[in-house]
Motif scaffolding. Structure first.
Motif, PDB file in Angstrom:
ATOM      1  N   VAL A 105       0.850  -1.199   0.000  1.00 34.59           N
ATOM      2  CA  VAL A 105       0.000   0.000   0.000  1.00 34.59           C
ATOM      3  C   VAL A 105       0.883   1.246   0.000  1.00 34.59           C
ATOM      4  CG1 VAL A 105      -1.621   1.360   1.387  1.00 34.59           C
ATOM      5  CG2 VAL A 105      -2.029  -1.076   1.045  1.00 34.59           C
ATOM      6  N   LEU A 106       1.901   1.264   0.856  1.00 36.89           N
ATOM      7  CA  LEU A 106       2.806   2.418   0.910  1.00 36.89           C
ATOM      8  C   LEU A 106       3.551   2.614  -0.405  1.00 36.89           C
ATOM      9  CD1 LEU A 106       4.304   2.052   4.490  1.00 36.89           C
ATOM     10  CD2 LEU A 106       2.781   3.858   3.673  1.00 36.89           C
ATOM     11  N   LEU A 107       4.002   1.521  -0.992  1.00 31.69           N
ATOM     12  CA  LEU A 107       4.693   1.615  -2.277  1.00 31.69           C
ATOM     13  C   LEU A 107       3.762   2.220  -3.334  1.00 31.69           C
ATOM     14  CD1 LEU A 107       7.283   1.033  -3.839  1.00 31.69           C
ATOM     15  CD2 LEU A 107       6.412  -1.277  -4.262  1.00 31.69           C
ATOM     16  N   GLY A 108       2.531   1.746  -3.371  1.00 33.55           N
ATOM     17  CA  GLY A 108       1.551   2.305  -4.300  1.00 33.55           C
ATOM     18  C   GLY A 108       1.280   3.772  -4.027  1.00 33.55           C
ATOM     19  N   GLN A 109       1.227   4.146  -2.745  1.00 28.83           N
ATOM     20  CA  GLN A 109       0.992   5.544  -2.388  1.00 28.83           C
ATOM     21  C   GLN A 109       2.148   6.427  -2.844  1.00 28.83           C
ATOM     22  OE1 GLN A 109       0.280   5.135   1.844  1.00 28.83           O
ATOM     23  NE2 GLN A 109      -1.907   5.469   1.549  1.00 28.83           N
ATOM     24  N   LEU A 110       3.375   5.951  -2.674  1.00 28.12           N
ATOM     25  CA  LEU A 110       4.534   6.739  -3.110  1.00 28.12           C
ATOM     26  C   LEU A 110       4.498   6.986  -4.613  1.00 28.12           C
ATOM     27  CD1 LEU A 110       7.359   5.040  -0.998  1.00 28.12           C
ATOM     28  CD2 LEU A 110       6.450   7.350  -0.709  1.00 28.12           C
ATOM     29  N   ILE A 111       4.220   5.934  -5.376  1.00 28.40           N
ATOM     30  CA  ILE A 111       4.166   6.052  -6.835  1.00 28.40           C
ATOM     31  C   ILE A 111       3.030   6.980  -7.262  1.00 28.40           C
ATOM     32  CG2 ILE A 111       3.727   4.779  -8.978  1.00 28.40           C
ATOM     33  CD1 ILE A 111       5.125   2.352  -7.538  1.00 28.40           C
ATOM     34  N   SER A 112       1.857   6.751  -6.707  1.00 28.49           N
ATOM     35  CA  SER A 112       0.682   7.546  -7.071  1.00 28.49           C
ATOM     36  C   SER A 112       0.854   9.013  -6.683  1.00 28.49           C
ATOM     37  CB  SER A 112      -0.555   6.950  -6.395  1.00 28.49           C
ATOM     38  OG  SER A 112      -1.705   7.668  -6.735  1.00 28.49           O
ATOM     39  N   ALA A 113       1.358   9.251  -5.478  1.00 28.99           N
ATOM     40  CA  ALA A 113       1.547  10.631  -5.021  1.00 28.99           C
ATOM     41  C   ALA A 113       2.553  11.371  -5.905  1.00 28.99           C
ATOM     42  CB  ALA A 113       2.011  10.644  -3.560  1.00 28.99           C
ATOM     43  N   ALA A 114       3.620  10.672  -6.310  1.00 25.79           N
ATOM     44  CA  ALA A 114       4.623  11.306  -7.178  1.00 25.79           C
ATOM     45  C   ALA A 114       4.007  11.690  -8.518  1.00 25.79           C
ATOM     46  CB  ALA A 114       5.810  10.369  -7.378  1.00 25.79           C
ATOM     47  N   LEU A 115       3.181  10.811  -9.075  1.00 26.74           N
ATOM     48  CA  LEU A 115       2.534  11.108 -10.358  1.00 26.74           C
ATOM     49  C   LEU A 115       1.516  12.243 -10.232  1.00 26.74           C
ATOM     50  CD1 LEU A 115       2.050   7.488 -11.719  1.00 26.74           C
ATOM     51  CD2 LEU A 115       3.638   9.229 -12.573  1.00 26.74           C
ATOM     52  N   ILE A 116       0.725  12.210  -9.162  1.00 25.28           N
ATOM     53  CA  ILE A 116      -0.275  13.268  -8.948  1.00 25.28           C
ATOM     54  C   ILE A 116       0.421  14.617  -8.806  1.00 25.28           C
ATOM     55  CG2 ILE A 116      -1.975  14.179  -7.299  1.00 25.28           C
ATOM     56  CD1 ILE A 116      -2.790  11.186  -6.840  1.00 25.28           C
ATOM     57  N   ASP A 117       1.484  14.668  -7.995  1.00 25.13           N
ATOM     58  CA  ASP A 117       2.217  15.924  -7.809  1.00 25.13           C
ATOM     59  C   ASP A 117       2.908  16.366  -9.095  1.00 25.13           C
ATOM     60  OD1 ASP A 117       1.476  16.088  -5.164  1.00 25.13           O
ATOM     61  OD2 ASP A 117       3.435  15.520  -4.359  1.00 25.13           O
ATOM     62  N   HIS A 118       3.534  15.430  -9.802  1.00 23.72           N
ATOM     63  CA  HIS A 118       4.283  15.778 -11.011  1.00 23.72           C
ATOM     64  C   HIS A 118       3.382  16.409 -12.070  1.00 23.72           C
ATOM     65  CE1 HIS A 118       7.444  15.610 -14.015  1.00 23.72           C
ATOM     66  NE2 HIS A 118       6.581  15.061 -14.854  1.00 23.72           N
ATOM     67  N   PHE A 119       2.211  15.816 -12.277  1.00 24.90           N
ATOM     68  CA  PHE A 119       1.306  16.307 -13.319  1.00 24.90           C
ATOM     69  C   PHE A 119       0.246  17.268 -12.784  1.00 24.90           C
ATOM     70  CE2 PHE A 119       2.872  12.248 -15.077  1.00 24.90           C
ATOM     71  CZ  PHE A 119       3.423  12.735 -16.250  1.00 24.90           C
ATOM     72  N   GLY A 120       0.218  17.515 -11.484  1.00 24.17           N
ATOM     73  CA  GLY A 120      -0.789  18.393 -10.902  1.00 24.17           C
ATOM     74  C   GLY A 120      -2.199  17.856 -11.100  1.00 24.17           C
ATOM     75  N   LEU A 121      -2.352  16.545 -11.009  1.00 20.87           N
ATOM     76  CA  LEU A 121      -3.652  15.912 -11.270  1.00 20.87           C
ATOM     77  C   LEU A 121      -4.681  16.258 -10.190  1.00 20.87           C
ATOM     78  CD1 LEU A 121      -2.343  12.373 -12.293  1.00 20.87           C
ATOM     79  CD2 LEU A 121      -3.012  14.255 -13.800  1.00 20.87           C
ATOM     80  N   PHE A 122      -5.927  16.294 -10.588  1.00 16.65           N
ATOM     81  CA  PHE A 122      -7.069  16.489  -9.683  1.00 16.65           C
ATOM     82  C   PHE A 122      -6.985  17.800  -8.912  1.00 16.65           C
ATOM     83  CE2 PHE A 122      -5.858  11.891  -9.623  1.00 16.65           C
ATOM     84  CZ  PHE A 122      -6.761  11.491 -10.594  1.00 16.65           C
ATOM     85  N   GLY A 123      -6.331  18.787  -9.476  1.00 14.98           N
ATOM     86  CA  GLY A 123      -6.246  20.096  -8.834  1.00 14.98           C
ATOM     87  C   GLY A 123      -5.117  20.212  -7.816  1.00 14.98           C
ATOM     88  N   ALA A 124      -4.275  19.204  -7.710  1.00 12.88           N
ATOM     89  CA  ALA A 124      -3.142  19.270  -6.773  1.00 12.88           C
ATOM     90  C   ALA A 124      -2.115  20.271  -7.298  1.00 12.88           C
ATOM     91  CB  ALA A 124      -2.494  17.893  -6.627  1.00 12.88           C
ATOM     92  N   SER A 125      -1.382  20.872  -6.369  1.00 18.86           N
ATOM     93  CA  SER A 125      -0.323  21.772  -6.820  1.00 18.86           C
ATOM     94  C   SER A 125       0.767  20.939  -7.480  1.00 18.86           C
ATOM     95  CB  SER A 125       0.234  22.592  -5.649  1.00 18.86           C
ATOM     96  OG  SER A 125       0.644  21.742  -4.608  1.00 18.86           O
ATOM     97  N   GLN A 126       1.286  21.478  -8.579  1.00 14.54           N
ATOM     98  CA  GLN A 126       2.255  20.745  -9.383  1.00 14.54           C
ATOM     99  C   GLN A 126       3.640  20.862  -8.769  1.00 14.54           C
ATOM    100  OE1 GLN A 126       2.093  21.766 -13.499  1.00 14.54           O
ATOM    101  NE2 GLN A 126       3.188  19.940 -14.140  1.00 14.54           N
ATOM    102  N   SER A 127       4.298  19.717  -8.639  1.00 19.77           N
ATOM    103  CA  SER A 127       5.650  19.651  -8.117  1.00 19.77           C
ATOM    104  C   SER A 127       6.393  18.610  -8.939  1.00 19.77           C
ATOM    105  CB  SER A 127       5.608  19.246  -6.636  1.00 19.77           C
ATOM    106  OG  SER A 127       6.901  19.189  -6.112  1.00 19.77           O
ATOM    107  N   PRO A 128       7.254  19.064  -9.855  1.00 23.81           N
ATOM    108  CA  PRO A 128       7.900  18.136 -10.786  1.00 23.81           C
ATOM    109  C   PRO A 128       8.667  17.019 -10.078  1.00 23.81           C
ATOM    110  CG  PRO A 128       8.400  20.413 -11.358  1.00 23.81           C
ATOM    111  CD  PRO A 128       7.701  20.439 -10.033  1.00 23.81           C
ATOM    112  N   LEU A 129       8.670  15.866 -10.692  1.00 22.48           N
ATOM    113  CA  LEU A 129       9.419  14.723 -10.181  1.00 22.48           C
ATOM    114  C   LEU A 129      10.863  14.870 -10.649  1.00 22.48           C
ATOM    115  CD1 LEU A 129       9.420  12.075  -8.631  1.00 22.48           C
ATOM    116  CD2 LEU A 129       8.824  10.922 -10.759  1.00 22.48           C
ATOM    117  N   THR A 130      11.669  15.462  -9.808  1.00 26.94           N
ATOM    118  CA  THR A 130      13.080  15.651 -10.121  1.00 26.94           C
ATOM    119  C   THR A 130      13.849  14.377  -9.761  1.00 26.94           C
ATOM    120  OG1 THR A 130      13.556  16.478  -7.911  1.00 26.94           O
ATOM    121  CG2 THR A 130      12.895  18.125  -9.575  1.00 26.94           C
ATOM    122  N   ALA A 131      15.092  14.323 -10.156  1.00 28.67           N
ATOM    123  CA  ALA A 131      15.933  13.175  -9.813  1.00 28.67           C
ATOM    124  C   ALA A 131      16.069  13.054  -8.292  1.00 28.67           C
ATOM    125  CB  ALA A 131      17.304  13.318 -10.465  1.00 28.67           C
TER     126      ALA A 131
END
Length: 146
Positions: free
Chosen positions: A99-125
């Protein structure tokens, strides 16, 4: 730590407890689905108490909301049903690890693309490295338990 961080820490502490309690209830009564149903009845009751005490005016704005926002309820149901079914067979730690692994992946994608109105935060190295380190840390806790 800020108040928000403490609230989320408490929520995070509660997830494995929720999983363990509901998994045990499901095993005891012989039905993960029935255990999930009871969990949702209790959760609905608690949520109703909070909503009534804080105000119900927001309900009048529901009809104008995009339909996809209501899919969150299906995701919650999927999580509760899956953890209640899987945890007794797979272990709480293993179930929560994935569950945590899935949350990390999903949260990174949501933040990177600013999905669902989230503030955008690029997935840097650096952020990707941090996620890998977090995932490795969680994996180590599970490997150490064996």
């Amino acid at each position: 730590m800020t108040q928000h961080a403490l609230i989320m820490l408490a929520a995070g502490l509660g997830i494995p407890v929720l999983a363990a309690l509901n998994a045990r209830l499901g095993a005891n009564i012989g039905s993960p689905a029935a255990a999930a149903f009871i969990l949702f009845i209790v959760a609905l009751s608690a949520t109703c108490v909070v909503m009534v005490t804080t105000g119900t005016g927001a309900l009048s704005r529901l009809p104008g909301q995009p339909w996809h926002l209501f899919l969150a309820g299906i995701l919650v149901a999927f999580y509760v049903l899956s953890i209640t079914y899987v945890a007794p067979h797979f272990g709480i730690g293993n179930a929560v690890f994935f569950v945590l692994l899935g949350q990390l992946i999903s949260a990174a994608l949501i933040d990177h693309f600013g999905l669902f109105g989230a503030s955008q935060s690029p997935l840097t190295a650096l952020r990707a490295g941090g996620i890998v380190v977090m995932a490795a840390g969680v994996a180590l806790t599970q490997l150490a338990a064996r």
